[in-house]
Design an enzyme around this catalytic site. Sequence first.
Site, PDB file in Angstrom:
ATOM      1  N   THR A  73       1.777  -5.777  -0.255  1.00  0.00           N
ATOM      2  CA  THR A  73       2.013  -6.006  -1.682  1.00  0.00           C
ATOM      3  C   THR A  73       3.198  -6.945  -1.875  1.00  0.00           C
ATOM      4  OG1 THR A  73       1.137  -3.817  -2.215  1.00  0.00           O
ATOM      5  CG2 THR A  73       2.530  -4.858  -3.885  1.00  0.00           C
ATOM      6  N   SER A 205      -0.097  -6.629   6.778  1.00  0.00           N
ATOM      7  CA  SER A 205       0.568  -5.348   6.548  1.00  0.00           C
ATOM      8  C   SER A 205       0.434  -4.438   7.758  1.00  0.00           C
ATOM      9  CB  SER A 205      -0.052  -4.675   5.313  1.00  0.00           C
ATOM     10  OG  SER A 205       0.422  -3.347   5.186  1.00  0.00           O
ATOM     11  N   CYS A 331      -8.436   4.862 -12.055  1.00  0.00           N
ATOM     12  CA  CYS A 331      -8.327   5.721 -13.227  1.00  0.00           C
ATOM     13  C   CYS A 331      -7.427   5.017 -14.219  1.00  0.00           C
ATOM     14  CB  CYS A 331      -7.742   7.062 -12.845  1.00  0.00           C
ATOM     15  SG  CYS A 331      -7.860   8.272 -14.148  1.00  0.00           S
TER      16      CYS A 331
HETATM   17  C1  LIG Z   1      -3.640  -2.552   1.540  1.00  0.00           C
HETATM   18  C2  LIG Z   1      -3.786  -3.949   1.062  1.00  0.00           C
HETATM   19  C3  LIG Z   1      -2.704  -4.625   0.467  1.00  0.00           C
HETATM   20  C4  LIG Z   1      -1.387  -3.951   0.197  1.00  0.00           C
HETATM   21  O1  LIG Z   1      -0.639  -3.738   1.365  1.00  0.00           O
HETATM   22  P1  LIG Z   1       0.527  -2.639   1.363  1.00  0.00           P
HETATM   23  O2  LIG Z   1       1.166  -2.794   2.691  1.00  0.00           O
HETATM   24  O3  LIG Z   1      -0.142  -1.310   1.170  1.00  0.00           O
HETATM   25  O4  LIG Z   1       1.450  -2.959   0.240  1.00  0.00           O
HETATM   26  C5  LIG Z   1      -2.893  -5.926   0.064  1.00  0.00           C
HETATM   27  N1  LIG Z   1      -4.071  -6.541   0.250  1.00  0.00           N
HETATM   28  C6  LIG Z   1      -5.114  -5.935   0.809  1.00  0.00           C
HETATM   29  C7  LIG Z   1      -6.393  -6.687   0.991  1.00  0.00           C
HETATM   30  C8  LIG Z   1      -5.020  -4.621   1.236  1.00  0.00           C
HETATM   31  O5  LIG Z   1      -6.070  -4.013   1.757  1.00  0.00           O
END
Ligand SMILES: *Cc1c(COP(=O)(O)O)cnc(C)c1O
Length: 395
Positions: A73, A205, A331
């Site tokens: 994120t 991530s 939601c």
């Molecule tokens: C999970 C996800 C994120 C967010 O990553 P986080 O590390 O949870 O903040 C962003 N983009 C995609 C495609 C994801 O699956």
Amino acid sequence: MFRRVYLDNSATTPIDREVIDAMLPFLTEKFGNASSIHFFGQEARGAVDKARHQVAEIINARPNEIVFTSGGTEANNLAIRGLVEANEKYGKHIITSQIEHSAVKEVCQDMEKRGLEVTYLPVYEDGIVKTEDVKAAIREDTILISVMTANNEIGTIQPVEEIGKFVRRLREQGKKIWFHTDAVQALGKIPVDVEEIGCDLLSISGHKLYAPKGIGALYVRRGVRLHAQNIGGHQERERRGGTESVPHIVAFGKACELAKINLAETASNLKNLRDKFENNVAERISDIEPNGNRENRLPNISNISFRSVEGEGLLINLDLQGVAVSTGSACSSGSLEPSPVIRALGRNDELARGAIRFSFGKDNTEDDVEYVLEVLPKAVENLRRLSPNFQAAKK
Ligand SMILES: *Cc1c(COP(=O)(O)O)cnc(C)c1O
């Protein structure tokens, strides 16, 4: 004995034992601040440098092109906000897709409030953006294209290499335009190579890759100007201030090293499990519709709409029997809105509401699949027995 089967690996993954072992010393005796000059600091600095190499290597980048963040994120926020703030003088238009993760979508919506214009490209029935649409959407004032490498709900792989190639050509002609891709879901399941893709910015991530939550990275191609969003520290070459979380960074590095070594084997195992699951579901359950392109997708995601079934109901029913899955619904304002991604495929209300994502991980086994194949048909049948629509349709 109560059995639990975790099929929500696209939401998060368990931490790999080897990853825990790698990070543990940095939670105990090796606690230094990586900015300190003394022994403790240098020990931490060395570990961060090693991890930076490991992360760079899995995406074929240079270590100094990696900016550690708190996760996907933050990487997406830094990519879009950072690029726009540094390059707004060149234009005010962004191109993205209708199926981006909310960490891209909502940042783009926020940019609209700041006076930028955003084009949200359609993905058609198969959940894939058309490169021709991207090309056609480019304007004189377009500064950024953000299209994900692979989607998190249906797994569809986007034509990022074609888009990257086109953007590069425009830049060679002198146009000020950059390409960002969210590769959070793709990493560890398909090859992700920043040179092949030709992107300028790429988000990844840790917790989708068997590392802990709270760590991620943004790849920033050498020479790309970016405004830091976290200021007040000089870390990460002035692009992300704040004392580095050394244990998390070490863990992410280790997870990337393992993912790179095991990519081919992991991908093939995941695909086998997923295909076994899908083939059997198709045999045992009627009135289902798989979502998204069948071929051009990640090996670990299966997204299926069950006619005349509420996805939430099925999720809860499966959870009671130990099976963890997900729906893409959000939601909002007290009502359950069907997933915008499934909506973007043009699915009607009934099918959009009945969509479930099964996402496999490297710890899943054939036995897990067998178990799910036992409980899923019964759960669907029970819910349909209660559904007046389905009964009527059958008559
Ligand atoms: C999970 C996800 C994120 C967010 O990553 P986080 O590390 O949870 O903040 C962003 N983009 C995609 C495609 C994801 O699956």
